[in-house]
Design an enzyme around this catalytic site. Structure first.
Site, PDB file in Angstrom:
ATOM      1  N   TYR A 107      -2.026  -0.359  10.997  1.00 24.48           N
ATOM      2  CA  TYR A 107      -2.220  -1.016   9.689  1.00 24.48           C
ATOM      3  C   TYR A 107      -0.983  -0.831   8.816  1.00 24.48           C
ATOM      4  CZ  TYR A 107      -3.509  -1.419   4.761  1.00 24.48           C
ATOM      5  OH  TYR A 107      -3.505  -1.747   3.419  1.00 24.48           O
ATOM      6  N   LYS A 161       2.002  -3.427   7.537  1.00 20.10           N
ATOM      7  CA  LYS A 161       2.204  -3.644   6.088  1.00 20.10           C
ATOM      8  C   LYS A 161       3.672  -3.365   5.741  1.00 20.10           C
ATOM      9  CE  LYS A 161      -0.342  -4.531   3.156  1.00 20.10           C
ATOM     10  NZ  LYS A 161      -0.746  -5.860   2.606  1.00 20.10           N
ATOM     11  N   THR A 163       0.814  -1.212   0.000  1.00 19.94           N
ATOM     12  CA  THR A 163       0.000   0.000   0.000  1.00 19.94           C
ATOM     13  C   THR A 163       0.854   1.271   0.000  1.00 19.94           C
ATOM     14  OG1 THR A 163      -1.504   1.280   1.407  1.00 19.94           O
ATOM     15  CG2 THR A 163      -0.134  -0.314   2.539  1.00 19.94           C
ATOM     16  N   ASP A 164       0.304   2.350  -0.545  1.00 15.34           N
ATOM     17  CA  ASP A 164       0.991   3.651  -0.495  1.00 15.34           C
ATOM     18  C   ASP A 164       1.162   4.133   0.949  1.00 15.34           C
ATOM     19  OD1 ASP A 164      -1.688   4.337   0.046  1.00 15.34           O
ATOM     20  OD2 ASP A 164      -1.883   5.741  -1.618  1.00 15.34           O
ATOM     21  N   GLU A 165       0.347   3.571   1.870  1.00 19.71           N
ATOM     22  CA  GLU A 165       0.384   4.064   3.253  1.00 19.71           C
ATOM     23  C   GLU A 165       1.708   3.762   3.948  1.00 19.71           C
ATOM     24  OE1 GLU A 165      -3.097   3.568   5.615  1.00 19.71           O
ATOM     25  OE2 GLU A 165      -4.439   3.905   3.928  1.00 19.71           O
TER      26      GLU A 165
HETATM   27  P1  NAD Z   1     -10.232  -7.039   2.048  1.00 17.82           P
HETATM   28  O1  NAD Z   1     -10.310  -6.734   3.500  1.00 17.82           O
HETATM   29  O2  NAD Z   1     -11.391  -6.768   1.180  1.00 17.82           O
HETATM   30  O3  NAD Z   1      -9.853  -8.580   1.845  1.00 17.82           O
HETATM   31  C1  NAD Z   1      -8.842  -9.217   2.597  1.00 17.82           C
HETATM   32  C2  NAD Z   1      -8.992 -10.717   2.364  1.00 17.82           C
HETATM   33  O4  NAD Z   1      -7.916 -11.367   3.079  1.00 17.82           O
HETATM   34  C3  NAD Z   1     -10.294 -11.318   2.897  1.00 17.82           C
HETATM   35  O5  NAD Z   1     -10.817 -12.239   1.971  1.00 17.82           O
HETATM   36  C4  NAD Z   1      -9.884 -12.007   4.188  1.00 17.82           C
HETATM   37  O6  NAD Z   1     -10.712 -13.100   4.530  1.00 17.82           O
HETATM   38  C5  NAD Z   1      -8.474 -12.456   3.838  1.00 17.82           C
HETATM   39  N1  NAD Z   1      -7.593 -12.673   5.008  1.00 17.82           N
HETATM   40  C6  NAD Z   1      -7.426 -11.854   6.075  1.00 17.82           C
HETATM   41  N2  NAD Z   1      -6.512 -12.392   6.921  1.00 17.82           N
HETATM   42  C7  NAD Z   1      -6.126 -13.558   6.370  1.00 17.82           C
HETATM   43  C8  NAD Z   1      -5.207 -14.561   6.761  1.00 17.82           C
HETATM   44  N3  NAD Z   1      -4.514 -14.473   7.907  1.00 17.82           N
HETATM   45  N4  NAD Z   1      -5.028 -15.630   5.964  1.00 17.82           N
HETATM   46  C9  NAD Z   1      -5.737 -15.754   4.803  1.00 17.82           C
HETATM   47  N5  NAD Z   1      -6.631 -14.847   4.388  1.00 17.82           N
HETATM   48  C10 NAD Z   1      -6.821 -13.751   5.166  1.00 17.82           C
HETATM   49  O7  NAD Z   1      -8.922  -6.273   1.551  1.00 17.82           O
HETATM   50  P2  NAD Z   1      -8.606  -5.567   0.147  1.00 17.82           P
HETATM   51  O8  NAD Z   1      -9.053  -4.163   0.211  1.00 17.82           O
HETATM   52  O9  NAD Z   1      -9.046  -6.444  -0.956  1.00 17.82           O
HETATM   53  O10 NAD Z   1      -7.004  -5.544   0.225  1.00 17.82           O
HETATM   54  C11 NAD Z   1      -6.239  -6.602  -0.358  1.00 17.82           C
HETATM   55  C12 NAD Z   1      -4.771  -6.246  -0.255  1.00 17.82           C
HETATM   56  O11 NAD Z   1      -4.510  -5.036  -0.959  1.00 17.82           O
HETATM   57  C13 NAD Z   1      -4.275  -6.008   1.165  1.00 17.82           C
HETATM   58  O12 NAD Z   1      -2.978  -6.554   1.291  1.00 17.82           O
HETATM   59  C14 NAD Z   1      -4.233  -4.497   1.307  1.00 17.82           C
HETATM   60  O13 NAD Z   1      -3.250  -4.106   2.248  1.00 17.82           O
HETATM   61  C15 NAD Z   1      -3.835  -4.111  -0.105  1.00 17.82           C
HETATM   62  N6  NAD Z   1      -4.270  -2.769  -0.556  1.00 17.82           N
HETATM   63  C16 NAD Z   1      -5.572  -2.370  -0.406  1.00 17.82           C
HETATM   64  C17 NAD Z   1      -5.967  -1.134  -0.908  1.00 17.82           C
HETATM   65  C18 NAD Z   1      -7.399  -0.653  -0.798  1.00 17.82           C
HETATM   66  O14 NAD Z   1      -7.661   0.518  -1.099  1.00 17.82           O
HETATM   67  N7  NAD Z   1      -8.356  -1.471  -0.383  1.00 17.82           N
HETATM   68  C19 NAD Z   1      -5.031  -0.310  -1.566  1.00 17.82           C
HETATM   69  C20 NAD Z   1      -3.702  -0.747  -1.680  1.00 17.82           C
HETATM   70  C21 NAD Z   1      -3.337  -1.990  -1.176  1.00 17.82           C
HETATM   71  O1  DAU Z   2      -4.167   4.142   0.431  1.00 19.99           O
HETATM   72  C1  DAU Z   2      -4.355   2.758   0.344  1.00 19.99           C
HETATM   73  C2  DAU Z   2      -5.200   2.318   1.505  1.00 19.99           C
HETATM   74  O2  DAU Z   2      -6.504   2.828   1.251  1.00 19.99           O
HETATM   75  C3  DAU Z   2      -5.245   0.818   1.691  1.00 19.99           C
HETATM   76  O3  DAU Z   2      -3.960   0.343   1.995  1.00 19.99           O
HETATM   77  C4  DAU Z   2      -6.224   0.445   2.805  1.00 19.99           C
HETATM   78  O4  DAU Z   2      -6.360  -0.967   2.884  1.00 19.99           O
HETATM   79  C5  DAU Z   2      -7.582   1.041   2.479  1.00 19.99           C
HETATM   80  O5  DAU Z   2      -8.491   0.800   3.535  1.00 19.99           O
HETATM   81  C6  DAU Z   2      -7.472   2.542   2.227  1.00 19.99           C
HETATM   82  O6  DAU Z   2      -7.145   3.252   3.448  1.00 19.99           O
HETATM   83  P1  DAU Z   2      -7.837   4.656   3.827  1.00 19.99           P
HETATM   84  O7  DAU Z   2      -7.771   4.813   5.282  1.00 19.99           O
HETATM   85  O8  DAU Z   2      -7.315   5.753   2.974  1.00 19.99           O
HETATM   86  O9  DAU Z   2      -9.356   4.327   3.315  1.00 19.99           O
HETATM   87  P2  DAU Z   2     -10.788   4.608   3.998  1.00 19.99           P
HETATM   88  O10 DAU Z   2     -11.809   4.245   2.950  1.00 19.99           O
HETATM   89  O11 DAU Z   2     -10.908   4.012   5.341  1.00 19.99           O
HETATM   90  O12 DAU Z   2     -10.771   6.175   4.157  1.00 19.99           O
HETATM   91  C7  DAU Z   2     -10.583   7.036   3.045  1.00 19.99           C
HETATM   92  C8  DAU Z   2     -10.584   8.474   3.575  1.00 19.99           C
HETATM   93  O13 DAU Z   2     -11.897   8.788   4.030  1.00 19.99           O
HETATM   94  C9  DAU Z   2      -9.663   8.672   4.753  1.00 19.99           C
HETATM   95  O14 DAU Z   2      -9.109   9.985   4.679  1.00 19.99           O
HETATM   96  C10 DAU Z   2     -10.598   8.576   5.949  1.00 19.99           C
HETATM   97  C11 DAU Z   2     -11.902   9.139   5.421  1.00 19.99           C
HETATM   98  N1  DAU Z   2     -13.130   8.563   6.016  1.00 19.99           N
HETATM   99  C12 DAU Z   2     -13.265   7.212   6.067  1.00 19.99           C
HETATM  100  C13 DAU Z   2     -14.388   6.642   6.628  1.00 19.99           C
HETATM  101  C14 DAU Z   2     -14.527   5.149   6.720  1.00 19.99           C
HETATM  102  C15 DAU Z   2     -14.156   9.427   6.460  1.00 19.99           C
HETATM  103  O15 DAU Z   2     -14.036  10.662   6.359  1.00 19.99           O
HETATM  104  N2  DAU Z   2     -15.272   8.841   7.003  1.00 19.99           N
HETATM  105  C16 DAU Z   2     -15.424   7.504   7.126  1.00 19.99           C
HETATM  106  O16 DAU Z   2     -16.475   7.063   7.665  1.00 19.99           O
END
Ligand code: NAD
Ligand code: DAU
Length: 328
Positions: free
Chosen positions: A140, A144, A116-118
């Site tokens: 988180y 990561k 992740t960019d985070e």
């Molecule tokens: P998600 O929460 O939708 O899905 C996570 C999946 O992993 C689920 O199916 C869960 O059951 C499974 N899981 C959790 N712990 C596990 C374990 N110990 N063993 C096996 N399976 C397990 O998450 P997502 O948003 O699809 O994110 C997927 C990946 O992408 C993550 O590594 C996250 O850090 C990364 N990522 C997410 C975002 C975003 O914006 N959502 C952006 C950049 C990177």
């Molecule tokens: O940047 C990549 C990341 O993006 C991934 O690695 C994470 O898995 C993914 O959850 C996401 O993280 P963020 O914290 O940026 O996403 P989230 O959707 O939780 O929040 C997006 C922005 O919106 C953040 O600035 C927080 C704000 N927010 C979020 C929620 C849930 C609100 O203002 N209100 C809310 O209720």
């Protein structure tokens, strides 16, 4: 190729499995946490192992005979990591370590860590490159980053053929509604308040999930071993602007917006330079305006997907996080 895709019952992993299954044989290893759902893989040919990446037995069962591993398995919500870090440490650190040991012992040719960019922290101006220092802010992102460092250590020490893909904020169909875009979309469709943290001026770099899935597949095949690849979305946008656009798409009034307490340690802005992945031939295809419209339409049309979520564990999470019941 035979691919092991971990965490593929989640949001991004299922989009990736949908794309990769067209060309490759797929095994999924997923723990099915609250965010993992078998129905996310409907229509995707695969074999399924139910288990954790932190369990060496389950990992070996799933990885045997695979040519490559793509690791999506994670606890993905920042707010939940602030509420309690243990499952984040378990999956991102211990789990990644178990996968890396198994890759080496079973002689798997290629490993891709989805990150992740985070891990770079917040940036006020400009964009992070792959050589920017890691400076994570939340439990988180810290866990990561630890996973990424373990991967790099196995490259350095054992010559593992591993690559890392760091994505910006993904959005699209099948995202669990704890995240900003599906949360406000479903709340707007129900006429419920839209919680905006703090002043809502935080900036995120939005990436449509299918664009991230394509980048991951390209990096798996063509990425330089040992390298990290940033994958940023084509548009950045303040949260409050995202909320306004969702209100427009759902035909609701701005009076639904409710500024609530800010997230602890909230990162102000994320931004990635994606030059390295572009040099491999990747380009984002979906602009934010189009992707958001597609996403809102998908949630409007897919109540059978989100209905059971809104009546289960999510209700408890929502009440704990927002201090009011869902729907009030
Ligand atoms: P998600 O929460 O939708 O899905 C996570 C999946 O992993 C689920 O199916 C869960 O059951 C499974 N899981 C959790 N712990 C596990 C374990 N110990 N063993 C096996 N399976 C397990 O998450 P997502 O948003 O699809 O994110 C997927 C990946 O992408 C993550 O590594 C996250 O850090 C990364 N990522 C997410 C975002 C975003 O914006 N959502 C952006 C950049 C990177
Ligand atoms: O940047 C990549 C990341 O993006 C991934 O690695 C994470 O898995 C993914 O959850 C996401 O993280 P963020 O914290 O940026 O996403 P989230 O959707 O939780 O929040 C997006 C922005 O919106 C953040 O600035 C927080 C704000 N927010 C979020 C929620 C849930 C609100 O203002 N209100 C809310 O209720």
């Amino acid at each position: 190729m035979k691919l092991l895709v971990t965490g593929a019952a989640g949001f991004i992993g299922s989009a990736y499995a949908r794309l990769a299954a067209a060309e490759h044989e797929i095994t999924v290893l997923d723990k099915l946490t609250y965010a993992g759902r078998r129905e996310n893989l409907d229509g995707v040919e695969h074999s399924f192992v139910h288990g954790s990446i932190a369990d060496p037995g389950a990992v070996r069962e799933a990885m045997e005979g695979c040519d490559a591993v793509v690791n999506f398995a994670a606890e993905s919500h920042v707010d939940r990591s602030i509420a309690g870090q243990d499952p984040f440490v378990q999956t991102h650190v211990i789990g990644t370590g178990v996968l890396l040991d198994a890759v080496r012992e079973l002689g798997v040719g290629r490993y891709l860590q989805v990150s992740t960019d985070e891990v770079y922290g917040s940036i006020d101006d400009g964009s992070f490159t792959e050589s920017s220092p890691l400076d994570p802010s939340s439990p988180y992102s810290a866990t990561k980053a630890a996973g990424d460092l373990l991967v790099s250590s196995h490259v350095h020490t054992h010559g593992l053929e591993a690559v890392i893909c760091r994505g910006s904020n993904n959005y699209g169909p099948r995202q669990y509604p704890e995240k900003l875009i599906p949360l406000i979309t479903l709340n707007a469709l129900h006429g419920d308040p839209l919680p905006v943290y703090g002043d809502g001026r935080q900036v995120r770099n939005w990436l449509f999930v299918e664009d991230f899935a394509r980048a991951i597949h390209l990096v798996l095949q063509k990425g330089e071993p040992g390298a990290a690849y940033n994958v940023g979305g084509p548009d950045e946008c303040e949260n409050i602007e995202v909320v306004r656009r969702v209100l427009e798409l759902t035909g609701r009034e701005e009076s639904l917006i409710e500024h609530v307490a800010d997230r602890l340690g909230h990162d102000r802005r994320y931004s990635l330079s994606s030059d390295r992945v572009r040099a491999l031939g990747w380009e984002a295809r979906v602009q934010f305006a189009e992707g958001l419209e597609r996403t809102v339409s998908w949630y409007r049309d897919n109540e059978p997907w989100w209905g059971p979520i809104r009546s289960g564990e999510y209700r408890e999470w929502y009440e704990r996080q927002y201090g009011r019941p869902l729907g009030e």
